[in-house]
Design an enzyme around this catalytic site. Sequence first.
Site, PDB file in Angstrom:
ATOM      1  N   ARG A  88       0.818  -1.204   0.000  1.00  0.00           N
ATOM      2  CA  ARG A  88       0.000   0.000   0.000  1.00  0.00           C
ATOM      3  C   ARG A  88       0.858   1.261   0.000  1.00  0.00           C
ATOM      4  NH1 ARG A  88      -5.175  -1.816   1.837  1.00  0.00           N
ATOM      5  NH2 ARG A  88      -6.697  -0.135   1.907  1.00  0.00           N
ATOM      6  N   ARG A 122     -21.901   0.783   1.060  1.00  0.00           N
ATOM      7  CA  ARG A 122     -21.530  -0.633   1.036  1.00  0.00           C
ATOM      8  C   ARG A 122     -22.051  -1.362   2.273  1.00  0.00           C
ATOM      9  NH1 ARG A 122     -15.340  -1.886  -0.031  1.00  0.00           N
ATOM     10  NH2 ARG A 122     -14.959  -0.783   1.919  1.00  0.00           N
ATOM     11  N   ARG A 152     -19.180  -1.758   7.559  1.00  0.00           N
ATOM     12  CA  ARG A 152     -17.868  -1.689   8.190  1.00  0.00           C
ATOM     13  C   ARG A 152     -17.733  -0.374   8.946  1.00  0.00           C
ATOM     14  NH1 ARG A 152     -13.333  -3.093   3.778  1.00  0.00           N
ATOM     15  NH2 ARG A 152     -12.336  -1.294   4.737  1.00  0.00           N
ATOM     16  N   ARG A 163      -9.190   7.869   4.144  1.00  0.00           N
ATOM     17  CA  ARG A 163      -8.656   6.701   3.426  1.00  0.00           C
ATOM     18  C   ARG A 163      -8.317   7.062   1.982  1.00  0.00           C
ATOM     19  NH1 ARG A 163     -13.422   2.862   4.572  1.00  0.00           N
ATOM     20  NH2 ARG A 163     -12.526   1.466   3.004  1.00  0.00           N
TER      21      ARG A 163
HETATM   22  P1  ADP Z   1     -10.163  -0.596   1.562  1.00  0.00           P
HETATM   23  O1  ADP Z   1      -9.315  -1.022   0.399  1.00  0.00           O
HETATM   24  O2  ADP Z   1     -11.621  -0.592   1.270  1.00  0.00           O
HETATM   25  O3  ADP Z   1      -9.703   0.696   2.196  1.00  0.00           O
HETATM   26  P2  ADP Z   1      -9.017  -2.734   3.298  1.00  0.00           P
HETATM   27  O4  ADP Z   1      -9.870  -3.751   3.897  1.00  0.00           O
HETATM   28  O5  ADP Z   1      -8.035  -3.130   2.256  1.00  0.00           O
HETATM   29  O6  ADP Z   1     -10.045  -1.647   2.751  1.00  0.00           O
HETATM   30  O7  ADP Z   1      -8.191  -1.957   4.451  1.00  0.00           O
HETATM   31  C1  ADP Z   1      -8.816  -1.423   5.590  1.00  0.00           C
HETATM   32  C2  ADP Z   1      -7.787  -0.700   6.443  1.00  0.00           C
HETATM   33  O8  ADP Z   1      -6.808  -1.649   6.930  1.00  0.00           O
HETATM   34  C3  ADP Z   1      -6.950   0.364   5.741  1.00  0.00           C
HETATM   35  O9  ADP Z   1      -7.620   1.622   5.720  1.00  0.00           O
HETATM   36  C4  ADP Z   1      -5.683   0.386   6.599  1.00  0.00           C
HETATM   37  O10 ADP Z   1      -5.873   1.125   7.788  1.00  0.00           O
HETATM   38  C5  ADP Z   1      -5.510  -1.074   6.989  1.00  0.00           C
HETATM   39  N1  ADP Z   1      -4.612  -1.767   6.023  1.00  0.00           N
HETATM   40  C6  ADP Z   1      -4.958  -2.737   5.140  1.00  0.00           C
HETATM   41  N2  ADP Z   1      -3.905  -3.134   4.395  1.00  0.00           N
HETATM   42  C7  ADP Z   1      -2.847  -2.404   4.821  1.00  0.00           C
HETATM   43  C8  ADP Z   1      -1.472  -2.316   4.465  1.00  0.00           C
HETATM   44  N3  ADP Z   1      -0.951  -3.052   3.461  1.00  0.00           N
HETATM   45  N4  ADP Z   1      -0.673  -1.453   5.149  1.00  0.00           N
HETATM   46  C9  ADP Z   1      -1.157  -0.704   6.140  1.00  0.00           C
HETATM   47  N5  ADP Z   1      -2.439  -0.701   6.518  1.00  0.00           N
HETATM   48  C10 ADP Z   1      -3.289  -1.536   5.885  1.00  0.00           C
END
Ligand code: ADP
Length: 210
Positions: A88, A122, A152, A163
């Site tokens: 990310r 959602r 969520r 986000r």
């Molecule tokens: P979305 O893509 O809808 O934002 P995710 O379920 O992928 O949702 O992620 C939810 C939250 O989990 C993110 O906003 C972040 O806080 C955390 N998160 C997920 N993946 C990572 C990552 N690779 N690094 C850091 N934080 C993460």
Amino acid sequence: MNVVLLGAPGAGKGTQASLIEEKFDLVHISTGDIFRANIKGGTPIGKLAKSYIDAGKLVPDEVTCEIVKDRLAKGDIAGGYMLDGFPRNIFQAEELDKFAHIDLCINIDVDISLLMDRICGRRVCACGESYHVSTLNGATECKKCGKPLYQREDDNPETVGKRLDTYFKQTAPLVEYYEKQGKLFTVESGKLSPKEVFAVIAEELERRVK
Ligand code: ADP
Ligand code: ZN
């Protein structure tokens, strides 16, 4: 084949991941799902992750990279996997390249103006399915498994704004990162339905598997 799924929150990564998993037998690894399971289970990782997730920030790299590294050390991924929500940021992508070999990055490109409504409308199920209120006709249960749908906690306008900000500042540069490596495949999801987006992805995956 080892795949990274890239896309803004609300781009439909989760939906495409389930479809890809069904057809191509790639193990689906979602860092967001791993964090949510830890929060539910009240683990130390869950407690730490919650404060970041609620604030729309990224969970610290050390924690996240360690989780993915451990997960990829398991034998079940030998036939290929798909990372959803990882990497990310550039740091995570560089770390990943140290302990894994990625073949392809599928980037789901979507009109930004759609994202806020998509995410705030959602509704999700514990089984992994997700829906939008506009197509539920008031239904409160999952069409696939019958369990109750819920929203969520981080799918509220304030957190979604943060986000999206985090995505554009930290995650979007990964498009160029994978492009430079010659691994990028972008799907312009535009007016396509989830099934149509999947058809484009499936065609590319089939071409590469051969
Ligand atoms: P979305 O893509 O809808 O934002 P995710 O379920 O992928 O949702 O992620 C939810 C939250 O989990 C993110 O906003 C972040 O806080 C955390 N998160 C997920 N993946 C990572 C990552 N690779 N690094 C850091 N934080 C993460
Ligand atoms: Zn369900």
